[in-house]
Motif scaffolding. Structure first.
Motif, PDB file in Angstrom:
ATOM      1  N   MET A 106       0.867  -1.335   0.197  1.00  0.00           N
ATOM      2  CA  MET A 106      -0.014  -0.008   0.064  1.00  0.00           C
ATOM      3  C   MET A 106       0.885   1.376   0.106  1.00  0.00           C
ATOM      4  SD  MET A 106      -3.010   1.285  -0.051  1.00  0.00           S
ATOM      5  CE  MET A 106      -2.918   2.710  -0.569  1.00  0.00           C
ATOM      6  N   GLU A 107       1.949   1.302   0.881  1.00  0.00           N
ATOM      7  CA  GLU A 107       2.627   2.305   0.786  1.00  0.00           C
ATOM      8  C   GLU A 107       3.246   2.891  -0.442  1.00  0.00           C
ATOM      9  OE1 GLU A 107       7.029   1.390   2.638  1.00  0.00           O
ATOM     10  OE2 GLU A 107       5.603  -0.028   3.773  1.00  0.00           O
ATOM     11  N   GLN A 108       3.628   2.116  -1.649  1.00  0.00           N
ATOM     12  CA  GLN A 108       3.973   2.373  -2.940  1.00  0.00           C
ATOM     13  C   GLN A 108       2.970   2.934  -3.625  1.00  0.00           C
ATOM     14  OE1 GLN A 108       5.270  -1.180  -2.127  1.00  0.00           O
ATOM     15  NE2 GLN A 108       7.125  -0.072  -1.313  1.00  0.00           N
ATOM     16  N   LEU A 109       1.713   2.804  -3.388  1.00  0.00           N
ATOM     17  CA  LEU A 109       0.610   3.241  -4.030  1.00  0.00           C
ATOM     18  C   LEU A 109       0.132   4.457  -3.865  1.00  0.00           C
ATOM     19  CD1 LEU A 109      -1.716  -0.163  -4.535  1.00  0.00           C
ATOM     20  CD2 LEU A 109      -0.421   0.927  -6.261  1.00  0.00           C
ATOM     21  N   THR A 110       0.630   5.653  -4.723  1.00  0.00           N
ATOM     22  CA  THR A 110      -0.178   6.692  -4.501  1.00  0.00           C
ATOM     23  C   THR A 110      -1.593   6.961  -5.014  1.00  0.00           C
ATOM     24  OG1 THR A 110       0.904   7.555  -6.546  1.00  0.00           O
ATOM     25  CG2 THR A 110       2.435   7.761  -4.818  1.00  0.00           C
ATOM     26  N   PRO A 111      -2.339   8.152  -4.596  1.00  0.00           N
ATOM     27  CA  PRO A 111      -3.375   8.165  -5.491  1.00  0.00           C
ATOM     28  C   PRO A 111      -3.449   8.074  -7.021  1.00  0.00           C
ATOM     29  CG  PRO A 111      -3.457   9.771  -3.433  1.00  0.00           C
ATOM     30  CD  PRO A 111      -2.037   9.059  -3.833  1.00  0.00           C
ATOM     31  N   LYS A 112      -2.419   8.777  -7.598  1.00  0.00           N
ATOM     32  CA  LYS A 112      -2.417   8.721  -8.867  1.00  0.00           C
ATOM     33  C   LYS A 112      -1.928   7.422  -9.410  1.00  0.00           C
ATOM     34  CE  LYS A 112      -0.758  13.583  -9.846  1.00  0.00           C
ATOM     35  NZ  LYS A 112       0.414  14.270 -10.287  1.00  0.00           N
ATOM     36  N   GLN A 113      -1.412   6.465  -8.557  1.00  0.00           N
ATOM     37  CA  GLN A 113      -1.066   5.219  -9.198  1.00  0.00           C
ATOM     38  C   GLN A 113      -2.351   4.251  -8.972  1.00  0.00           C
ATOM     39  OE1 GLN A 113       2.278   4.626  -6.578  1.00  0.00           O
ATOM     40  NE2 GLN A 113       3.784   4.496  -8.441  1.00  0.00           N
ATOM     41  N   ILE A 114      -2.895   4.411  -7.989  1.00  0.00           N
ATOM     42  CA  ILE A 114      -4.239   3.654  -7.788  1.00  0.00           C
ATOM     43  C   ILE A 114      -5.109   4.049  -9.080  1.00  0.00           C
ATOM     44  CG2 ILE A 114      -6.255   3.297  -6.248  1.00  0.00           C
ATOM     45  CD1 ILE A 114      -4.415   4.073  -3.845  1.00  0.00           C
ATOM     46  N   VAL A 115      -5.465   5.153  -9.514  1.00  0.00           N
ATOM     47  CA  VAL A 115      -6.288   5.844 -10.459  1.00  0.00           C
ATOM     48  C   VAL A 115      -5.666   4.875 -11.729  1.00  0.00           C
ATOM     49  CG1 VAL A 115      -6.963   7.376 -12.042  1.00  0.00           C
ATOM     50  CG2 VAL A 115      -6.992   7.843  -9.395  1.00  0.00           C
ATOM     51  N   ALA A 138      -9.547   6.777  -4.426  1.00  0.00           N
ATOM     52  CA  ALA A 138      -8.030   6.414  -4.288  1.00  0.00           C
ATOM     53  C   ALA A 138      -7.436   7.250  -3.058  1.00  0.00           C
ATOM     54  CB  ALA A 138      -7.480   7.124  -5.705  1.00  0.00           C
ATOM     55  N   VAL A 139      -8.050   8.633  -3.041  1.00  0.00           N
ATOM     56  CA  VAL A 139      -7.820   9.394  -1.905  1.00  0.00           C
ATOM     57  C   VAL A 139      -8.250   8.634  -0.588  1.00  0.00           C
ATOM     58  CG1 VAL A 139      -8.373  11.560  -0.515  1.00  0.00           C
ATOM     59  CG2 VAL A 139      -7.790  11.709  -3.065  1.00  0.00           C
ATOM     60  N   ALA A 140      -9.496   8.141  -0.780  1.00  0.00           N
ATOM     61  CA  ALA A 140      -9.723   7.252   0.585  1.00  0.00           C
ATOM     62  C   ALA A 140      -8.978   6.341   1.023  1.00  0.00           C
ATOM     63  CB  ALA A 140     -11.313   6.956   0.351  1.00  0.00           C
ATOM     64  N   LEU A 141      -8.511   5.538  -0.069  1.00  0.00           N
ATOM     65  CA  LEU A 141      -7.604   4.493   0.507  1.00  0.00           C
ATOM     66  C   LEU A 141      -6.087   4.846   0.861  1.00  0.00           C
ATOM     67  CD1 LEU A 141      -7.994   1.214  -0.123  1.00  0.00           C
ATOM     68  CD2 LEU A 141      -6.847   1.626  -2.179  1.00  0.00           C
ATOM     69  N   ARG A 142      -5.828   6.008   0.227  1.00  0.00           N
ATOM     70  CA  ARG A 142      -4.490   6.290   0.556  1.00  0.00           C
ATOM     71  C   ARG A 142      -4.650   6.925   2.102  1.00  0.00           C
ATOM     72  NH1 ARG A 142       0.769   5.464  -0.572  1.00  0.00           N
ATOM     73  NH2 ARG A 142       2.153   7.099   0.399  1.00  0.00           N
ATOM     74  N   ASN A 143      -5.641   7.571   2.390  1.00  0.00           N
ATOM     75  CA  ASN A 143      -5.876   8.087   3.699  1.00  0.00           C
ATOM     76  C   ASN A 143      -5.734   7.043   4.827  1.00  0.00           C
ATOM     77  OD1 ASN A 143      -5.947  10.785   3.023  1.00  0.00           O
ATOM     78  ND2 ASN A 143      -7.971  10.783   3.149  1.00  0.00           N
ATOM     79  N   ARG A 144      -5.872   5.803   4.352  1.00  0.00           N
ATOM     80  CA  ARG A 144      -5.980   4.615   5.327  1.00  0.00           C
ATOM     81  C   ARG A 144      -4.422   4.397   5.688  1.00  0.00           C
ATOM     82  NH1 ARG A 144     -10.241  -0.540   4.544  1.00  0.00           N
ATOM     83  NH2 ARG A 144     -11.817   0.730   5.787  1.00  0.00           N
ATOM     84  N   TYR A 145      -3.858   4.436   4.673  1.00  0.00           N
ATOM     85  CA  TYR A 145      -2.065   4.149   4.960  1.00  0.00           C
ATOM     86  C   TYR A 145      -1.539   5.512   5.794  1.00  0.00           C
ATOM     87  CZ  TYR A 145       2.837   4.356   4.018  1.00  0.00           C
ATOM     88  OH  TYR A 145       4.207   4.489   3.986  1.00  0.00           O
ATOM     89  N   ARG A 146      -1.975   6.613   5.350  1.00  0.00           N
ATOM     90  CA  ARG A 146      -1.450   7.850   5.968  1.00  0.00           C
ATOM     91  C   ARG A 146      -1.870   7.661   7.366  1.00  0.00           C
ATOM     92  NH1 ARG A 146      -3.896  11.454   1.264  1.00  0.00           N
ATOM     93  NH2 ARG A 146      -2.190  11.515  -0.188  1.00  0.00           N
ATOM     94  N   ARG A 147      -3.176   7.063   7.794  1.00  0.00           N
ATOM     95  CA  ARG A 147      -3.599   7.087   9.032  1.00  0.00           C
ATOM     96  C   ARG A 147      -2.697   5.678   9.900  1.00  0.00           C
ATOM     97  NH1 ARG A 147      -7.084   3.188  11.242  1.00  0.00           N
ATOM     98  NH2 ARG A 147      -7.865   3.658  13.233  1.00  0.00           N
ATOM     99  N   GLU A 176      -9.152  -2.492   7.768  1.00  0.00           N
ATOM    100  CA  GLU A 176      -9.167  -2.451   6.360  1.00  0.00           C
ATOM    101  C   GLU A 176     -10.283  -2.825   5.432  1.00  0.00           C
ATOM    102  OE1 GLU A 176      -5.848  -4.824   5.085  1.00  0.00           O
ATOM    103  OE2 GLU A 176      -4.271  -4.165   6.679  1.00  0.00           O
ATOM    104  N   GLY A 177     -11.270  -3.101   6.040  1.00  0.00           N
ATOM    105  CA  GLY A 177     -12.353  -3.754   5.499  1.00  0.00           C
ATOM    106  C   GLY A 177     -13.099  -2.434   4.685  1.00  0.00           C
TER     107      GLY A 177
END
Length: 436
Positions: free
Chosen positions: A1-10, A28-37, A241-242
């Motif tokens: 997950m740490e390698q996937l930026t929002p742009k990469q997710i898109v 993509a932002v919602a998912l990245r925010n999980r990693y940031r959290r 992560e659900g």
């Protein structure tokens, strides 16, 4: 997950889903925010909850696919449910709590598969030894003049797959029978609870070596892993992560804000869903789970009801609103050619099995896309699913005649072929311009 930026997710989502950039960016932002959290101090992490997403758009435009691909991308536990399956407590239907239990079940299965993969080599070794013992014992009865190292040779042959098609007889555990209570199938938790009291029955079965190995590997893997640790990690993963995708949420909205008759039941379902979206504790057979950090993605067409017709408390729990667009001819053309799992590619691979080398020329694909757009405009708008209907009709004769009995045959789908096979559909649209 740490390698996937929002742009990469898109970018990853673009490989399977055409258009709908706003929705892709939101998830993509919602998912990245999980990693940031997950990188924040524990005290601050407890205060940050996911920003749930509400998608509005007609069926077949990619709402479910976006959520499903998102979960696959990060191997997160994912459950899709239809809001219409749930009814207010006291009415006939499933209880809302079951969506959380299903999510935990999915998470535990994911963790179990990962742990099984870790012990697969060891379990495989044990399975090959057991099969070797069975086959060696049988060979001793049949012949007695074997070389001294015969068992070692036999083991190596089994491990290399040389005997995979041979049939052996071995004891296997019988699958537990479903226990019926008052004439109806019980909850999965009850079934497992009652089956735990009964001794496991075994019976002799004839299996190929390949299938016997699968049975033994599954049995031995369960012994090699700590199931308590698996269940604990499954609960944690579902909790942190659900992703729960609630489809058809517009069907439980009260149209025009009226609350009479059956609409009372719809509001009841919304109020039953609310505690889980807000955050509560649910008991499952694997342990208790908090729902505070589960990401909820709701979706609906909202043709009759509006988003504003949902109860205010539920609306407030879905702060991110995304509207998905209707698909155009250009979108349909891209859907037919660009995604990794494009429907045309699927048909090409399927017919290859029967020696048909299928291909579509550009004009044919444009005609199919044009028809899909016209059908959705003039009839029910079912989005990209319209392509499935058209292609099944278009390729019905080719699929029926293909049998694999003949050498490789080239079949090119042209614009003329499309017009001839779908003549009735095309004539309907041609006549419509003369009807006032």
């Amino acid at each position: 997950m740490e390698q996937l930026t929002p742009k990469q997710i898109v970018d990853e989502l673009d490989k399977y889903i055409i258009g709908q950039d706003k929705a892709k960016r939101a998830v993509a932002v919602a998912l990245r925010n999980r990693y940031r959290r997950s990188k924040l101090p524990e005290e601050l992490r407890q205060e940050i909850t996911p920003k749930n997403i509400l998608m509005k758009g007609p069926t077949g435009v990619g709402k479910t696919e976006i959520a499903r691909r998102l979960a696959k991308l990060v191997k997160a536990p994912f459950v899709k449910v239809e809001a219409t399956k749930y009814t207010e407590v006291g009415y006939v239907g499933r209880d809302v709590e079951s969506m959380i239990r299903d999510l935990v079940e999915t998470a535990v299965r994911l963790v179990k598969e990962e742990k099984f993969e870790e012990v697969k080599a060891r379990a495989n070794e044990i399975a090959n030894k057991k099969i070797c013992d069975i086959m060696y014992a049988k060979s001793k009865i049949v012949k007695s003049d074997e070389p001294e190292n015969y068992k070692e040779v036999l083991y190596n042959e089994i491990a290399s797959g040389k005997h995979d098609d041979e049939v052996i007889e071995m004891e296997v555990v019988e699958a537990p029978k479903t226990i019926e209570i008052m004439g109806s199938a019980p909850d999965a938790n009850l079934t497992e609870m009652f089956s735990g009291f009964l001794p496991k029955r075994k019976k002799l079965r004839k299996l190929s070596v390949k299938n016997a190995r699968k049975n033994i590997v599954a049995e031995e893997s369960s012994k090699l892993i700590d199931m308590d640790a698996v269940n604990e990690e499954g609960i944690m993963r579902a909790e942190q992560e659900g992703i729960i995708f609630i489809d058809e949420i517009d069907k439980i909205a009260i149209a025009n804000g009226k609350g009479n008759g059956p609409d009372v039941s719809r509001e009841g379902v919304q109020r039953d869903i609310l505690p889980f979206v807000e955050g509560c504790t649910v008991s499952t057979k694997y342990g208790t789970i908090r729902t505070d950090y589960i990401l909820f993605i709701a979706a609906g067409a909202f043709h009759i009801a509006r988003v504003e017709d949902l109860i205010p408390e539920l609306q407030g729990r879905f702060p991110i609103r995304v509207e998905l667009n209707n698909l155009t001819k250009e979108d349909f053309l891209k859907i037919l050619t660009q995604p990794k799992n494009a429907i045309t590619k699927q048909h090409i691979e399927l017919l290859k099995v029967d020696n048909i080398n299928l291909s579509f020329n550009k004009e044919a694909l444009e005609e199919i896309a044009r028809l899909a757009e016209l059908e959705n405009v003039s009839k029910e708008n079912i989005g990209a699913r319209r392509l499935y209907t058209i292609l099944e009709s278009l390729l019905e004769e080719v699929s029926f005649e293909a049998s694999g009995e003949y050498p490789v045959t080239d079949v090119v789908i042209t614009k003329e072929f499309v017009k001839r096979v779908l003549a009735t559909t095309i004539s309907e649209h041609d006549l419509e311009k003369y009807i006032l």
